[in-house]
Design a protein around this motif. Sequence first.
Motif, PDB file in Angstrom:
ATOM      1  N   VAL A  79       4.053  13.799  -3.648  1.00  0.00           N
ATOM      2  CA  VAL A  79       4.930  12.741  -3.169  1.00  0.00           C
ATOM      3  C   VAL A  79       4.313  11.314  -2.820  1.00  0.00           C
ATOM      4  N   ILE A  80       4.914  10.251  -3.290  1.00  0.00           N
ATOM      5  CA  ILE A  80       4.257   8.972  -2.962  1.00  0.00           C
ATOM      6  C   ILE A  80       5.036   8.418  -1.591  1.00  0.00           C
ATOM      7  N   ALA A  81       4.148   8.051  -0.801  1.00  0.00           N
ATOM      8  CA  ALA A  81       4.639   7.589   0.586  1.00  0.00           C
ATOM      9  C   ALA A  81       4.119   6.051   0.857  1.00  0.00           C
ATOM     10  N   ARG A  82       4.833   5.271   1.605  1.00  0.00           N
ATOM     11  CA  ARG A  82       4.214   3.827   2.094  1.00  0.00           C
ATOM     12  C   ARG A  82       3.426   3.965   3.108  1.00  0.00           C
ATOM     13  N   LEU A  83       2.333   3.187   3.064  1.00  0.00           N
ATOM     14  CA  LEU A  83       1.509   3.252   4.048  1.00  0.00           C
ATOM     15  C   LEU A  83       1.562   2.355   4.961  1.00  0.00           C
ATOM     16  N   GLY A  84       1.505   2.874   6.263  1.00  0.00           N
ATOM     17  CA  GLY A  84       1.619   2.096   7.415  1.00  0.00           C
ATOM     18  C   GLY A  84       0.180   1.936   8.240  1.00  0.00           C
ATOM     19  N   LYS A  85       0.301   2.058   9.527  1.00  0.00           N
ATOM     20  CA  LYS A  85      -1.089   1.929  10.460  1.00  0.00           C
ATOM     21  C   LYS A  85      -1.842   3.148  10.091  1.00  0.00           C
ATOM     22  N   CYS A  86      -3.293   2.991  10.149  1.00  0.00           N
ATOM     23  CA  CYS A  86      -4.271   4.007  10.158  1.00  0.00           C
ATOM     24  C   CYS A  86      -5.170   3.863  11.431  1.00  0.00           C
ATOM     25  N   ASP A  87      -5.548   4.978  11.634  1.00  0.00           N
ATOM     26  CA  ASP A  87      -6.684   4.903  12.883  1.00  0.00           C
ATOM     27  C   ASP A  87      -7.903   5.691  12.120  1.00  0.00           C
ATOM     28  N   PRO A  88      -9.105   5.858  12.610  1.00  0.00           N
ATOM     29  CA  PRO A  88     -10.058   6.593  11.967  1.00  0.00           C
ATOM     30  C   PRO A  88      -9.431   8.068  11.234  1.00  0.00           C
ATOM     31  N   ASP A  89      -8.735   8.685  11.985  1.00  0.00           N
ATOM     32  CA  ASP A  89      -8.411  10.039  11.240  1.00  0.00           C
ATOM     33  C   ASP A  89      -6.989  10.286  10.813  1.00  0.00           C
ATOM     34  N   TRP A  90      -6.082   9.381  11.286  1.00  0.00           N
ATOM     35  CA  TRP A  90      -4.444   9.717  11.114  1.00  0.00           C
ATOM     36  C   TRP A  90      -4.116   8.346  10.315  1.00  0.00           C
ATOM     37  N   ARG A 132       0.670  -1.080  -0.026  1.00  0.00           N
ATOM     38  CA  ARG A 132       0.161  -0.057  -0.105  1.00  0.00           C
ATOM     39  C   ARG A 132       0.861   1.304   0.154  1.00  0.00           C
ATOM     40  N   THR A 133       0.560   2.002  -1.003  1.00  0.00           N
ATOM     41  CA  THR A 133       1.162   3.698  -1.018  1.00  0.00           C
ATOM     42  C   THR A 133      -0.105   4.578  -1.063  1.00  0.00           C
ATOM     43  N   VAL A 134       0.516   6.018  -0.787  1.00  0.00           N
ATOM     44  CA  VAL A 134      -0.700   6.825  -1.095  1.00  0.00           C
ATOM     45  C   VAL A 134       0.093   7.971  -1.474  1.00  0.00           C
ATOM     46  N   ILE A 135      -0.657   9.041  -2.107  1.00  0.00           N
ATOM     47  CA  ILE A 135      -0.172  10.024  -2.844  1.00  0.00           C
ATOM     48  C   ILE A 135      -0.540  11.360  -1.792  1.00  0.00           C
ATOM     49  N   VAL A 136       0.305  12.049  -1.633  1.00  0.00           N
ATOM     50  CA  VAL A 136       0.350  13.289  -0.719  1.00  0.00           C
ATOM     51  C   VAL A 136      -0.647  14.270  -1.596  1.00  0.00           C
ATOM     52  N   GLU A 137      -1.908  14.702  -1.153  1.00  0.00           N
ATOM     53  CA  GLU A 137      -2.727  15.594  -1.913  1.00  0.00           C
ATOM     54  C   GLU A 137      -2.238  17.048  -1.743  1.00  0.00           C
ATOM     55  N   GLU A 138      -1.690  17.572  -0.620  1.00  0.00           N
ATOM     56  CA  GLU A 138      -1.297  18.988  -0.619  1.00  0.00           C
ATOM     57  C   GLU A 138      -0.093  18.817   0.384  1.00  0.00           C
ATOM     58  N   THR A 139       0.774  19.781   0.412  1.00  0.00           N
ATOM     59  CA  THR A 139       1.885  20.007   1.214  1.00  0.00           C
ATOM     60  C   THR A 139       1.461  19.573   2.743  1.00  0.00           C
ATOM     61  N   LEU A 140       2.251  18.813   3.486  1.00  0.00           N
ATOM     62  CA  LEU A 140       1.920  18.200   4.588  1.00  0.00           C
ATOM     63  C   LEU A 140       2.937  17.992   5.377  1.00  0.00           C
ATOM     64  N   ASN A 141       2.729  18.214   6.837  1.00  0.00           N
ATOM     65  CA  ASN A 141       3.446  17.876   8.234  1.00  0.00           C
ATOM     66  C   ASN A 141       3.416  16.193   8.337  1.00  0.00           C
ATOM     67  N   ILE A 142       4.614  15.694   8.637  1.00  0.00           N
ATOM     68  CA  ILE A 142       4.493  14.316   9.145  1.00  0.00           C
ATOM     69  C   ILE A 142       5.061  14.470  10.710  1.00  0.00           C
ATOM     70  N   TYR A 143       4.005  14.280  11.443  1.00  0.00           N
ATOM     71  CA  TYR A 143       4.233  14.467  13.019  1.00  0.00           C
ATOM     72  C   TYR A 143       4.780  12.976  13.549  1.00  0.00           C
ATOM     73  N   SER A 144       5.421  13.074  14.796  1.00  0.00           N
ATOM     74  CA  SER A 144       6.000  12.038  15.550  1.00  0.00           C
ATOM     75  C   SER A 144       4.716  10.872  15.939  1.00  0.00           C
ATOM     76  N   ARG A 145       3.862  11.648  16.473  1.00  0.00           N
ATOM     77  CA  ARG A 145       2.457  10.985  17.087  1.00  0.00           C
ATOM     78  C   ARG A 145       1.322  11.490  16.111  1.00  0.00           C
ATOM     79  N   PRO A 146       0.094  10.694  16.236  1.00  0.00           N
ATOM     80  CA  PRO A 146      -1.039  11.263  15.610  1.00  0.00           C
ATOM     81  C   PRO A 146      -1.620  12.456  16.352  1.00  0.00           C
ATOM     82  N   ASN A 147      -0.959  13.416  16.358  1.00  0.00           N
ATOM     83  CA  ASN A 147      -1.826  14.853  16.660  1.00  0.00           C
ATOM     84  C   ASN A 147      -0.906  16.126  16.425  1.00  0.00           C
TER      85      ASN A 147
END
Length: 178
Positions: free
Chosen positions: A140-151, A112-127
């Motif tokens: 940018v194409i990124a590898r997809l890892g864990k997902c919760d309902p919002d992050w 699984r990969t994803v495409i970044v839709e708009e410039t974004l920050n990658i945070y160390s935790r989901p907040n």
Amino acid sequence: MQNSGRTFTEILRIICIVLLCASVSASIASATEPVTTTTGPITNLPMPRYVSMKASEANVRRGPSLTHRIDWVFKRRDMPLRIVAEHGHWRRVEDRDGQGGWIHYSLLSGVRTVIVEETLNIYSRPNTDSPVNAMLEAGVIARLGKCDPDWCQVRSGGFRGWTPKTLLWGVLPDEVRD
């Protein structure tokens, strides 16, 4: 003889135009309808579902066989694609712009990969109060890892962290991954 040939050609053109209009109408209707999940008749996996391109190039065909015309070529390894139909060894896929066609399943990967839709920050935790590990630009194409309902957790360019799911293409809105 010539007159009947023109009539047949004109009829054929009209049929092609009607089919094209029907196809466009179906595409527009499917773009506005909510996503409903079914299972594929070949794989018994959920549809729609996301995969990525295994190959660096893939012919996108008008129909599910080598005899169908090539409409275009996808040229981006790891690009996320949405599978919307199955037929034998062929998968009907769409990219983030809704463009697509039929691709042989051997050119696709379950990674699984994803495409970044708009410039974004990658945070160390989901907040958003946690430290920023990196910034990714749109496309940018990124590898997809864990997902919760919002992050979702993503990896790209040696960086790893969490980003809001709404800024990614290649993951279902209600999808949760461990």
